[in-house]
Design a protein around this motif. Structure first.
Motif, PDB file in Angstrom:
ATOM      1  N   GLU A 144      90.181  81.811  90.232  1.00  0.00           N
ATOM      2  CA  GLU A 144      90.142  81.082  89.561  1.00  0.00           C
ATOM      3  C   GLU A 144      89.673  80.306  88.733  1.00  0.00           C
ATOM      4  O   GLU A 144      89.565  81.354  87.146  1.00  0.00           O
ATOM      5  CB  GLU A 144      88.339  80.920  90.164  1.00  0.00           C
ATOM      6  N   ALA A 145      89.509  79.402  87.866  1.00  0.00           N
ATOM      7  CA  ALA A 145      89.861  78.356  86.560  1.00  0.00           C
ATOM      8  C   ALA A 145      88.543  77.771  86.628  1.00  0.00           C
ATOM      9  O   ALA A 145      88.331  76.729  86.820  1.00  0.00           O
ATOM     10  CB  ALA A 145      90.620  77.827  86.334  1.00  0.00           C
ATOM     11  N   ASP A 152      79.629  83.246  82.628  1.00  0.00           N
ATOM     12  CA  ASP A 152      79.691  84.099  83.917  1.00  0.00           C
ATOM     13  C   ASP A 152      81.429  83.764  84.633  1.00  0.00           C
ATOM     14  O   ASP A 152      81.814  82.759  83.795  1.00  0.00           O
ATOM     15  CB  ASP A 152      78.890  84.397  84.946  1.00  0.00           C
ATOM     16  N   ALA A 153      82.048  85.232  84.886  1.00  0.00           N
ATOM     17  CA  ALA A 153      83.210  85.700  85.524  1.00  0.00           C
ATOM     18  C   ALA A 153      83.394  86.361  86.302  1.00  0.00           C
ATOM     19  O   ALA A 153      82.107  88.088  85.558  1.00  0.00           O
ATOM     20  CB  ALA A 153      84.707  85.732  84.048  1.00  0.00           C
ATOM     21  N   PRO A 154      84.197  87.121  87.284  1.00  0.00           N
ATOM     22  CA  PRO A 154      84.627  85.660  87.714  1.00  0.00           C
ATOM     23  C   PRO A 154      83.132  84.437  88.445  1.00  0.00           C
ATOM     24  O   PRO A 154      82.173  85.221  88.356  1.00  0.00           O
ATOM     25  CB  PRO A 154      85.477  86.519  89.061  1.00  0.00           C
ATOM     26  N   SER A 155      83.808  83.509  88.804  1.00  0.00           N
ATOM     27  CA  SER A 155      82.787  82.552  88.778  1.00  0.00           C
ATOM     28  C   SER A 155      81.541  82.888  90.252  1.00  0.00           C
ATOM     29  O   SER A 155      82.579  83.651  91.125  1.00  0.00           O
ATOM     30  CB  SER A 155      83.160  81.114  89.383  1.00  0.00           C
ATOM     31  N   GLY A 156      80.883  82.452  89.995  1.00  0.00           N
ATOM     32  CA  GLY A 156      80.043  82.341  91.777  1.00  0.00           C
ATOM     33  C   GLY A 156      80.369  82.017  93.220  1.00  0.00           C
ATOM     34  O   GLY A 156      80.367  82.747  93.683  1.00  0.00           O
ATOM     35  N   THR A 157      81.261  80.917  92.618  1.00  0.00           N
ATOM     36  CA  THR A 157      82.266  81.126  93.839  1.00  0.00           C
ATOM     37  C   THR A 157      83.524  81.731  93.868  1.00  0.00           C
ATOM     38  O   THR A 157      83.429  82.175  95.593  1.00  0.00           O
ATOM     39  CB  THR A 157      83.309  79.570  93.711  1.00  0.00           C
ATOM     40  N   ALA A 158      83.960  82.352  93.661  1.00  0.00           N
ATOM     41  CA  ALA A 158      84.765  83.216  93.977  1.00  0.00           C
ATOM     42  C   ALA A 158      84.575  84.404  93.899  1.00  0.00           C
ATOM     43  O   ALA A 158      85.378  84.891  95.123  1.00  0.00           O
ATOM     44  CB  ALA A 158      86.179  83.519  92.253  1.00  0.00           C
ATOM     45  N   TYR A 178      88.645  93.701  90.386  1.00  0.00           N
ATOM     46  CA  TYR A 178      88.978  91.711  89.216  1.00  0.00           C
ATOM     47  C   TYR A 178      89.936  92.326  88.124  1.00  0.00           C
ATOM     48  O   TYR A 178      90.168  90.948  87.178  1.00  0.00           O
ATOM     49  CB  TYR A 178      88.024  92.114  88.510  1.00  0.00           C
ATOM     50  N   ALA A 179      90.976  92.675  87.788  1.00  0.00           N
ATOM     51  CA  ALA A 179      92.070  93.184  86.693  1.00  0.00           C
ATOM     52  C   ALA A 179      92.436  94.250  87.143  1.00  0.00           C
ATOM     53  O   ALA A 179      92.873  94.950  87.645  1.00  0.00           O
ATOM     54  CB  ALA A 179      90.882  93.605  85.699  1.00  0.00           C
ATOM     55  N   ARG A 180      94.052  93.532  86.817  1.00  0.00           N
ATOM     56  CA  ARG A 180      95.567  94.631  86.794  1.00  0.00           C
ATOM     57  C   ARG A 180      95.985  94.904  85.232  1.00  0.00           C
ATOM     58  O   ARG A 180      96.093  94.141  84.757  1.00  0.00           O
ATOM     59  CB  ARG A 180      95.705  93.831  87.725  1.00  0.00           C
ATOM     60  N   HIS A 181      96.362  95.885  84.559  1.00  0.00           N
ATOM     61  CA  HIS A 181      96.438  96.133  83.824  1.00  0.00           C
ATOM     62  C   HIS A 181      97.865  97.326  83.622  1.00  0.00           C
ATOM     63  O   HIS A 181      97.087  98.433  84.171  1.00  0.00           O
ATOM     64  CB  HIS A 181      96.318  95.860  82.496  1.00  0.00           C
TER      65      HIS A 181
END
Length: 260
Positions: A144-145, A152-158, A178-181
């Protein structure tokens, strides 16, 4: 005419809703709220800062609320005390704040939707159906962008997309990433990735990727202005007015049969 109150009328979505309600043939602006009360006169709107006080004089049938999760919880409580239906398009709800809205919905009908666009809700339904048909042979990711000001993140739609995809595939919250590193190893088969981009004035973009062996399917919705959120909210306001108490979403408004 459906007597309608708009909260946060001086905000980006509030201004859009104000214009669309005024342009509609079956909704009448009964009042509005804003922290910038001095601007109400220039907008030609009656109202104030406190929703409860506005409702006490507005004879409203429905409130359309695109403020914040925290404010929406309080607004739902005020609507429940006065028997006024609600459409909530705010995002950033926690499990606890969503439960508070659900408690208010025992007294009034509430449409709670992270995205009121008709188009994006069709995409959400299609995303789940694609996942069911494609099955376990595809890796599913959500990207999402949004504009740089989104809080807020991620968006409610995501998050809604991730929820319906997980349900369609028989997976749970533990399968969402929600994250990769760093050295993260191979991608787990059950994983559903949800990634976030922020920048510029992007109104909203959501893509679901289905990565298979030798092919890739992409399902995308791009919003180019806020009108489609507002038009969907007005559609929800028409639908929810006069309904029985309960917590509804845009799938109910659009008449989608429950599949997950």
């Amino acid at each position: 005419m459906i007597r309608t109150v708009i909260t946060g009328v001086t905000g980006r979505m509030g201004g859009t809703l104000l214009r669309l309600v005024r342009e509609s043939k079956d909704l009448e602006l009964a009042g509005a709220t804003t922290r910038q009360v001095s601007r109400l006169e220039s907008l030609g709107v009656s109202g104030g800062e406190d929703l409860g006080r506005v409702l006490d004089t507005a004879r409203a049938q429905v409130v359309i609320d695109f403020t914040s999760a925290e404010a929406s919880v309080a607004h739902a409580r005020q609507c429940a005390e006065r028997g006024v239906a609600m459409v909530i398009g705010s995002t950033g709800f926690t499990a606890e704040s969503r439960a508070e809205v659900a408690a208010s919905a025992k007294s009034i009908p509430v449409v709670l939707a992270p995205n009121t666009s008709v188009g994006v809700n069709v995409v959400i339904r299609m995303a789940a159906e694609l996942a069911r048909v494609l099955g376990e042979g595809y890796d599913v990711e959500v990207l999402e962008a949004h504009h740089r000001m989104k809080k807020d993140a991620p968006s409610g739609t995501a998050l809604k997309l991730a929820e319906v995809l997980a349900s369609a595939l028989g997976r749970g919250q533990d399968d969402l990433t929600y994250a990769r590193h760093g050295q993260i190893g191979a991608r787990p088969k059950q994983e559903i990735g949800v990634q976030t981009l922020r920048g510029g004035d992007v109104v909203g973009e959501h893509t679901v990727y289905y990565f298979g062996e030798g092919e890739r399917i992409e399902l995308t919705h791009r919003a180019t202005n806020r009108d489609q959120f507002g038009l969907g909210a007005l559609r929800a306001a028409r639908w929810v007015t006069g309904r029985s108490p309960g917590l509804y979403d845009m799938a109910d408004v659009l008449g989608f049969q429950r599949t997950s």
